[in-house]
Write a protein that holds these residues in place. Structure first.
Motif, PDB file in Angstrom:
ATOM      1  N   UNK A 221       0.964  -1.126   0.042  1.00  0.00           N
ATOM      2  CA  UNK A 221       0.034  -0.050  -0.019  1.00  0.00           C
ATOM      3  C   UNK A 221       0.996   1.380  -0.142  1.00  0.00           C
ATOM      4  N   UNK A 222       0.472   2.180  -0.815  1.00  0.00           N
ATOM      5  CA  UNK A 222       1.224   3.595  -0.853  1.00  0.00           C
ATOM      6  C   UNK A 222       1.315   4.470   0.327  1.00  0.00           C
ATOM      7  N   UNK A 223       2.445   5.078   0.654  1.00  0.00           N
ATOM      8  CA  UNK A 223       2.481   5.616   2.021  1.00  0.00           C
ATOM      9  C   UNK A 223       1.829   7.013   1.817  1.00  0.00           C
ATOM     10  N   UNK A 224       1.258   7.495   2.885  1.00  0.00           N
ATOM     11  CA  UNK A 224       0.518   8.644   2.980  1.00  0.00           C
ATOM     12  C   UNK A 224       1.333   9.544   3.886  1.00  0.00           C
ATOM     13  N   UNK A 225       1.969  10.895   3.338  1.00  0.00           N
ATOM     14  CA  UNK A 225       2.846  11.603   3.997  1.00  0.00           C
ATOM     15  C   UNK A 225       2.078  13.146   3.870  1.00  0.00           C
ATOM     16  N   UNK A 226       1.318  13.572   5.151  1.00  0.00           N
ATOM     17  CA  UNK A 226       0.426  14.533   5.098  1.00  0.00           C
ATOM     18  C   UNK A 226       0.652  15.638   5.965  1.00  0.00           C
ATOM     19  N   UNK A 227       0.396  16.961   5.681  1.00  0.00           N
ATOM     20  CA  UNK A 227       0.497  17.963   6.432  1.00  0.00           C
ATOM     21  C   UNK A 227      -0.992  18.598   6.798  1.00  0.00           C
ATOM     22  N   UNK A 228      -1.084  19.032   7.851  1.00  0.00           N
ATOM     23  CA  UNK A 228      -2.405  19.597   8.404  1.00  0.00           C
ATOM     24  C   UNK A 228      -1.784  21.134   8.496  1.00  0.00           C
ATOM     25  N   UNK A 229      -2.818  21.814   7.693  1.00  0.00           N
ATOM     26  CA  UNK A 229      -2.466  23.369   7.783  1.00  0.00           C
ATOM     27  C   UNK A 229      -3.628  23.856   8.216  1.00  0.00           C
TER      28      UNK A 229
END
Ligand code: AP5
Length: 224
Positions: free
Chosen positions: A1-9
């Motif tokens: 499964x592809x990795x999720x790299x997320x920013x919360x702004x």
């Protein structure tokens, strides 16, 4: 499964921490909150905490050179390798550029920058009623998000307190700092095709549903 790299702004009180708590379980992501890390460092009296405290009390950002290394090192640890949710970082253009370079050097990239959008008057109302648990900073609200038992965290049983920087005067300063130093990152991520907007004035569950659907779609698109 592809990795999720997320920013919360989003501005102070937008609900970044509230959503991060929910999303880390949905997608098994590491939640990295710079605010929680800095408050823990202040509490423990570490060198980082001593450097950060005065800035935090005034509602200002701690200097870039203090925070950048802390986060770029954290993202190289074992538990950050399957995806992360950054809450409160980056907050300035130099931080965003440093993150971009650090990920690039590691052969990784961002999946999305999620902007949780709420107007200033809502921020002031939310933060004046916010209570957080002493142990881990889990967020509650005296009207809209009460714990099951008065003043006790549902998750870890620790006492609920009001954060020092949630006084109205400091909240106004934090908003000013957000608009001057962090809001320009909206264009930064829009130009890179990574920005996704979320209406943060909806209920926590509605905001959560929207973000979860957005991230699920991004993951699916990445896998096709
Ligand atoms: P930090 O802790 O990151 O504060 P912040 O960004 O100002 O964000 P908040 O934690 O106040 O709000 P939130 O968006 O997480 O909202 P929450 O979910 O709690 O940073 C603190 C300080 O550390 C900074 O001022 C700075 O000094 C320093 N710092 C941190 N990172 C730094 C960096 N990268 N560089 C330099 N300095 C840094 O929700 C708020 C309230 O609203 C809660 O009561 C919640 O229950 C309620 N609520 C949430 N969602 C909803 C909803 N949808 N409807 C109704 N109520 C809601």
């Amino acid at each position: 499964m592809s990795e999720l790299n997320v920013i919360l702004l989003g501005p102070p009180g937008a609900g970044k921490g509230t959503q991060a708590e929910r999303l880390q379980d949905d997608f098994h992501l590491l939640h990295v909150s710079t605010g929680n890390m800095l408050r823990a460092a202040v509490e423990e009296g570490t060198e980082l905490g001593r450097k950060a405290k005065a800035y935090m009390d005034r509602g200002e950002l701690v200097p870039d050179d203090v925070i950048i290394g802390v986060i770029t090192d954290r993202l190289q640890e074992e538990d950050a390798q399957d995806g992360f949710l950054l809450d409160g970082f980056p907050r300035t253009r130099p931080q965003a550029e440093a993150l971009e370079k650090a990920l690039d050097d590691l052969g990784r990239s961002l999946t999305a920058a999620l902007l949780v959008d709420v107007p200033d008057d809502v921020v002031v109302r939310r933060l004046s009623g916010r209570r957080v648990c002493q142990k881990a900073g889990h967020p509650y609200h005296v009207d809209t998000n009460r714990p099951k038992h008065d003043n006790v965290c549902d998750i870890d049983g620790s006492r609920l307190i009001q954060r020092d920087d949630d006084r109205e005067e400091t909240v106004r300063k934090r908003l000013e700092v957000y608009n001057e130093q962090t809001a320009p990152l909206i264009d930064f991520y829009d130009e890179r095709g990574l920005l996704r907007r979320v209406d943060g004035t909806r209920t926590p569950t509605e905001v959560h549903d929207h973000i979860r659907a957005t991230l699920a779609t991004l993951r699916l698109e990445d896998e096709i």
